[in-house]
Structures are given as structure tokens and as C-alpha cells.
Design an enzyme around this catalytic site. Structure first.
Site, mmCIF file in Angstrom:
data_model
loop_
_atom_site.group_PDB
_atom_site.id
_atom_site.type_symbol
_atom_site.label_atom_id
_atom_site.label_comp_id
_atom_site.label_asym_id
_atom_site.label_seq_id
_atom_site.Cartn_x
_atom_site.Cartn_y
_atom_site.Cartn_z
ATOM 1 N N HIS A 175 -0.541 -0.995 -4.690
ATOM 2 C CA HIS A 175 -1.808 -0.267 -4.634
ATOM 3 C C HIS A 175 -1.472 1.202 -4.376
ATOM 4 O O HIS A 175 -1.077 1.557 -3.267
ATOM 5 C CB HIS A 175 -2.657 -0.891 -3.504
ATOM 6 C CG HIS A 175 -3.943 -0.207 -3.238
ATOM 7 N ND1 HIS A 175 -4.704 -0.487 -2.114
ATOM 8 C CD2 HIS A 175 -4.640 0.734 -3.925
ATOM 9 C CE1 HIS A 175 -5.801 0.242 -2.125
ATOM 10 N NE2 HIS A 175 -5.786 1.004 -3.205
ATOM 11 N N ASP B 209 -10.310 -5.402 -1.015
ATOM 12 C CA ASP B 209 -9.284 -4.893 -0.095
ATOM 13 C C ASP B 209 -9.969 -4.159 1.045
ATOM 14 O O ASP B 209 -10.599 -3.119 0.835
ATOM 15 C CB ASP B 209 -8.370 -3.941 -0.888
ATOM 16 C CG ASP B 209 -7.165 -3.479 -0.090
ATOM 17 O OD1 ASP B 209 -6.986 -3.921 1.048
ATOM 18 O OD2 ASP B 209 -6.405 -2.650 -0.639
ATOM 19 N N ASP C 196 0.837 -1.205 0.000
ATOM 20 C CA ASP C 196 0.000 0.000 0.000
ATOM 21 C C ASP C 196 0.865 1.246 0.000
ATOM 22 O O ASP C 196 1.601 1.491 0.951
ATOM 23 C CB ASP C 196 -0.888 0.011 1.248
ATOM 24 C CG ASP C 196 -1.973 -1.040 1.157
ATOM 25 O OD1 ASP C 196 -2.748 -0.986 0.193
ATOM 26 O OD2 ASP C 196 -2.014 -1.918 2.034
HETATM 27 C C1 DX5 Z 1 -6.212 0.046 3.279
HETATM 28 C C2 DX5 Z 1 -5.283 -0.764 2.450
HETATM 29 C C3 DX5 Z 1 -5.356 -2.230 2.680
HETATM 30 C C4 DX5 Z 1 -5.075 -2.680 4.068
HETATM 31 C C5 DX5 Z 1 -6.179 -3.611 4.423
HETATM 32 O O1 DX5 Z 1 -6.287 1.337 2.806
HETATM 33 O O2 DX5 Z 1 -5.490 -0.546 1.073
HETATM 34 O O3 DX5 Z 1 -4.575 -2.964 1.747
HETATM 35 O O4 DX5 Z 1 -3.849 -3.357 4.245
HETATM 36 O O5 DX5 Z 1 -6.082 -3.928 5.755
HETATM 37 P P1 DX5 Z 1 -7.057 -4.930 6.465
HETATM 38 O O6 DX5 Z 1 -6.960 -6.237 5.743
HETATM 39 O O7 DX5 Z 1 -6.535 -4.971 7.860
HETATM 40 O O8 DX5 Z 1 -8.447 -4.334 6.384
HETATM 41 ZN ZN ZN Z 2 -4.450 -1.922 -0.378
#
Ligand code: DX5
Ligand code: ZN
Length: 222
Positions: free
Chosen positions: A65, A174, A34
Site C-alpha cells: 500500500h 483498511d 504500508d
Molecule cells: C493506515 C494503514 C493501515 C494500518 C491499519 O494508514 O494503511 O494498513 O495498518 O491499522 P489498523 O488495522 O490498526 O487500523
Molecule cells: Zn494500509
């Protein structure tokens, strides 16, 4: 095949290499990274240097991402760093077709991410250009949030629409993914699960991935 992408956002940042190697050993399919710029989302996370370093440590594809404004200026940097998949946000790009085309010119998989409140009909003119759609099931910017339940209907509508057009474009989700909601999401039509806290906040992250993979494999073969 249903895939699991381990999101290192919830890993211990002093031990990212270990986290990535553990995910690979457990059978994860992708490493999700991320990138937050402090503008599109309030937090700051990683830059291309981390992607380049991880590229040397794993053979898993790096799923980057981009939660950034002006994604076009970042795409070449992450391509050079070795990102295999690059997603940008629909809400952040003024010239979507141009930006998606740039990712594809670099021979990277091009994904488009949609925030929870962004309607799927905005994909209409671009969907055929995409290698995957990333549906945010929390508001972007933080790990460990609750899955937004209204996203189930959004995902199943998107899946029906993709199938109706005889396209083969995977849906990645996600945010708030856990072992407990994966079956419903598989029924909605999810192809790729990003999971951060559901892996790295567990006592045994390796077991969390193994269980997710088992579930994914059960549905991939049925
Ligand atoms: C949030 C990110 C995600 C994050 C998700 O903005 O894009 O990729 O890692 O985290 P979890 O799985 O804990 O919701
Ligand atoms: Zn993400």
C-alpha cells in the site's frame, strides 16, 4: 472468498519475520505492507528492501500500500522487490491511468486507494482498469485508529455500483477493522479486510487471525 490481509504496521518491527510467519500459519491470505514517505502522510515506514527480504520468507502475496507522493517513481522499485499487489492513492497521482497501467504492465495486481473523504464517483473513468479498490476507513498514516462510520454507506454504494456495472472488482478496506465490525462490513460488500492493531495488539495475534478467518469463511460459503 473473503480474504484477511495482516498489516505488519502494528507488529513489533524487530520481529517482522516472526509476525509474517505467524500470519501465514494462522491462515492469513495476504501480508499488507504500508509504505509511508513522510510527505503524503507524516510518518516514514518501510522501503523496497523490506519487501524483498520478506519475499524470501513467505509464500503469501505481498500487498503493498503506497502512501506516497509521486507513486510512479516508486512502482518499479516495489515491483522489483517482489510486491504482488500494489495500490497507489488517487489523491497522490496526477496521471492515474498511466500509473495504474504501469503496475499492470509489470503483471502486478493494481489497486487504487481512496481516503475517507474522497468520493467514489472519482473512480468513474478508471474503475474498469483496476484489480481492486482500497477504501481507507481511517485517515491514512497511523495504525490503531477508530473506524469512520460514514464509510459503511460509501462501501455499500461502491459495491452496488460495481455490481450494477457487472464488474468483478474486490473491495479492500483498511483502517479500524476489528472482529466486531467485520460482519457489518461483509454485509456492505467488503471482500478483503486489512487488519493491523486488531491482530498485533492482541495478546495472542494468532488467535485473532484465526477468528477473523473463521468469520470470513462462514460468509464465503453462505
Ligand atoms: C493506515 C494503514 C493501515 C494500518 C491499519 O494508514 O494503511 O494498513 O495498518 O491499522 P489498523 O488495522 O490498526 O487500523
Ligand atoms: Zn494500509
Amino acid at each position: 472468498m473473503i480474504k484477511i490481509a495482516a498489516s505488519i504496521l502494528s507488529a513489533d518491527f524487530t520481529k517482522i519475520e516472526e509476525a509474517v510467519k505467524m500470519a501465514e500459519e494462522a491462515g492469513a491470505d495476504l501480508i499488507h505492507i504500508d509504505i509511508m514517505d513522510g510527505h503524503f502522510v507524516p510518518s516514514l515506514t518501510f522501503g523496497p528492501q523490506l519487501v524483498a527480504s520478506l519475499k524470501k520468507k513467505t509464500s503469501l502475496p505481498l500487498d503493498v500500500h503506497l502512501m506516497v507522493e509521486n507513486p510512479r517513481s516508486f512502482i518499479p522499485l516495489f515491483h522489483e522487490a517482489g510486491a504482488d499487489w500494489i495500490s497507489i492513492h488517487l489523491e497522490a497521482s496526477a496521471h492515474l491511468h498511466k500509473d495504474i497501467t504501469l503496475i499492470k504492465e509489470f503483471n502486478r495486481k493494481a489497486g487504487l486507494a481512496l481516503n475517507p473523504a474522497t468520493p467514489i464517483h472519482l473512480l468513474n473513468e478508471i474503475i474498469k482498469e483496476l484489480d481492486y479498490v482500497l477504501i481507507m476507513t481511517v485517515n491514512p498514516g497511523w495504525g490503531g485508529q477508530e473506524f469512520i462510520e460514514s464509510c459503511h454507506a460509501k462501501i455499500s454504494h461502491l459495491k452496488n455500483w460495481i455490481r450494477g456495472q457487472k464488474l468483478d472488482i474486490p473491495i479492500e478496506v483498511d483502517g479500524g477493522v476489528k472482529l466486531e465490525n467485520m460482519e457489518d462490513l461483509i454485509n456492505d460488500g467488503v471482500d478483503i479486510f486489512v487488519a493491523g492493531s486488531a491482530i498485533f495488539s492482541e495478546k495472542k495475534p494468532i488467535d485473532a487471525i484465526i477468528k477473523m478467518k473463521q468469520l470470513a469463511e462462514k460468509y464465503s460459503s453462505s
